[in-house]
Design an enzyme around this catalytic site. Structure first.
Site, PDB file in Angstrom:
ATOM      1  N   PHE A  99      -3.088  -1.833 -50.086  1.00 25.64           N
ATOM      2  CA  PHE A  99      -1.625  -1.837 -50.084  1.00 25.64           C
ATOM      3  C   PHE A  99      -0.986  -0.491 -50.390  1.00 25.64           C
ATOM      4  O   PHE A  99       0.199  -0.301 -50.133  1.00 25.64           O
ATOM      5  CB  PHE A  99      -1.065  -2.908 -51.036  1.00 25.64           C
ATOM      6  CG  PHE A  99      -1.543  -4.287 -50.711  1.00 25.64           C
ATOM      7  CD1 PHE A  99      -1.045  -4.961 -49.605  1.00 25.64           C
ATOM      8  CD2 PHE A  99      -2.523  -4.898 -51.477  1.00 25.64           C
ATOM      9  CE1 PHE A  99      -1.501  -6.234 -49.272  1.00 25.64           C
ATOM     10  CE2 PHE A  99      -2.978  -6.170 -51.156  1.00 25.64           C
ATOM     11  CZ  PHE A  99      -2.478  -6.848 -50.059  1.00 25.64           C
ATOM     12  N   ASP A 158      -7.481  -6.298 -45.158  1.00 26.75           N
ATOM     13  CA  ASP A 158      -8.078  -5.100 -44.580  1.00 26.75           C
ATOM     14  C   ASP A 158      -7.039  -3.984 -44.556  1.00 26.75           C
ATOM     15  O   ASP A 158      -5.864  -4.230 -44.818  1.00 26.75           O
ATOM     16  CB  ASP A 158      -8.668  -5.356 -43.193  1.00 26.75           C
ATOM     17  CG  ASP A 158      -7.738  -6.129 -42.274  1.00 26.75           C
ATOM     18  OD1 ASP A 158      -6.539  -6.219 -42.577  1.00 26.75           O
ATOM     19  OD2 ASP A 158      -8.210  -6.648 -41.253  1.00 26.75           O
ATOM     20  N   HIS A 189      -0.319 -13.807 -48.148  1.00 28.31           N
ATOM     21  CA  HIS A 189      -0.283 -12.346 -48.034  1.00 28.31           C
ATOM     22  C   HIS A 189       1.174 -11.867 -48.025  1.00 28.31           C
ATOM     23  O   HIS A 189       2.065 -12.573 -47.537  1.00 28.31           O
ATOM     24  CB  HIS A 189      -0.984 -11.937 -46.735  1.00 28.31           C
ATOM     25  CG  HIS A 189      -1.338 -10.513 -46.639  1.00 28.31           C
ATOM     26  ND1 HIS A 189      -0.453  -9.555 -46.183  1.00 28.31           N
ATOM     27  CD2 HIS A 189      -2.485  -9.854 -46.921  1.00 28.31           C
ATOM     28  CE1 HIS A 189      -1.054  -8.375 -46.190  1.00 28.31           C
ATOM     29  NE2 HIS A 189      -2.288  -8.520 -46.628  1.00 28.31           N
ATOM     30  N   TYR A 199      -4.353  -0.937 -43.662  1.00 31.75           N
ATOM     31  CA  TYR A 199      -3.303  -0.733 -42.666  1.00 31.75           C
ATOM     32  C   TYR A 199      -3.920  -0.077 -41.426  1.00 31.75           C
ATOM     33  O   TYR A 199      -4.691   0.884 -41.560  1.00 31.75           O
ATOM     34  CB  TYR A 199      -2.213   0.188 -43.214  1.00 31.75           C
ATOM     35  CG  TYR A 199      -1.481  -0.311 -44.429  1.00 31.75           C
ATOM     36  CD1 TYR A 199      -0.795  -1.529 -44.405  1.00 31.75           C
ATOM     37  CD2 TYR A 199      -1.448   0.444 -45.595  1.00 31.75           C
ATOM     38  CE1 TYR A 199      -0.092  -1.972 -45.522  1.00 31.75           C
ATOM     39  CE2 TYR A 199      -0.745   0.009 -46.714  1.00 31.75           C
ATOM     40  CZ  TYR A 199      -0.075  -1.199 -46.674  1.00 31.75           C
ATOM     41  OH  TYR A 199       0.620  -1.632 -47.776  1.00 31.75           O
TER      42      TYR A 199
END
Length: 232
Positions: A80, A67, A196, A69
């Site tokens: 990202f 999801d 992740h 930031y």
């Protein structure tokens, strides 16, 4: 596509996501209600569906995250990535650059603008496309998962009959899409899975996973050109 979310989308994505019209409308209404209740929803409205403005037919590498930031000013609708002026970089992105340097020997970029990748057919997508400011994961189960699963399935189905696709799945939520990619891709989707890149999990297998060189190897095996992962 008529939703409470700002469009338009690429025509290929319009067709691929047409069955999700009602789901998109429902999510859009939920986001509108949250904003009306005082929640700061990220990213900006015009960026929520930004990934789907990228040409559907041109996608050859999917980088799937979890999801956005939750820090205001950071999410821009591409998993990202952040705008070029953002400093310091989010720690997940810094870890991605660290792995890119280890994998391909590239010096880390001084910015977080990943648009050079998207211009080469790299789709930067999250499983969930919105978040409340300061509340990581707060929009999970809002309805995004079904929509992004449909997007992933559509890409896999396209790869089963046409241009190749490599999927890089980072994190537990992204890795849930591996069976979907296998089921719809008829064995023609290259899969790269790892934890992740966040500081909480990067040392559990993200570092050393070599996703960038492996993606190019899989593209080459499928007869496709490699991605130039360099960022200016």
């Amino acid at each position: 596509m008529d939703t409470d979310l700002i469009a338009p989308l690429d025509p290929g994505w319009e067709r691929a996501l047409a069955p999700q019209r009602e789901a998109l409308a429902a999510v859009g209404q939920s986001i509108t209600a949250r904003r009306a209740g005082g929640e700061q929803v990220l990213p900006a409205p015009e960026d929520i569906l930004r990934a789907f403005r990228q040409p559907f037919e041109a996608v050859r590498v999917l980088i799937l995250g979890q999801d956005p930031y939750p820090t205001p000013g950071h999410p821009i609708g591409l998993s990202f990535a952040v705008d070029r002026h953002v400093a310091p970089l989010p720690r997940s992105l810094a870890n991605i650059y660290r792995e890119l340097s280890t994998d391909l020997g590239q010096a880390p970029a001084s910015h977080g603008d990943l648009s050079a990748w998207t211009e080469q057919g790299v789709l930067l997508l999250n499983r969930v496309l919105t978040v409340g400011a300061g509340q990581a994961g707060s929009h999970r189960n809002l309805g995004w998962e079904a929509i992004t699963e449909a997007a992933v399935a559509a890409l896999a189905a396209r790869a089963a009959q046409g241009p190749p696709l490599v999927a890089i799945l980072w994190g537990a939520e992204a890795r849930k899409m591996a069976p979907v990619l296998r089921a719809h891709g008829a064995g023609r989707v290259g899969l790269i899975e790892s934890p992740h890149p966040s500081p909480l999990s990067a040392y559990r297998g993200f570092f050393g996973s070599r996703p960038f060189s492996r993606a190019n190897e899989l593209l080459a095996q499928a007869g496709a050109a490699p991605v130039d992962w360099r960022l200016d």
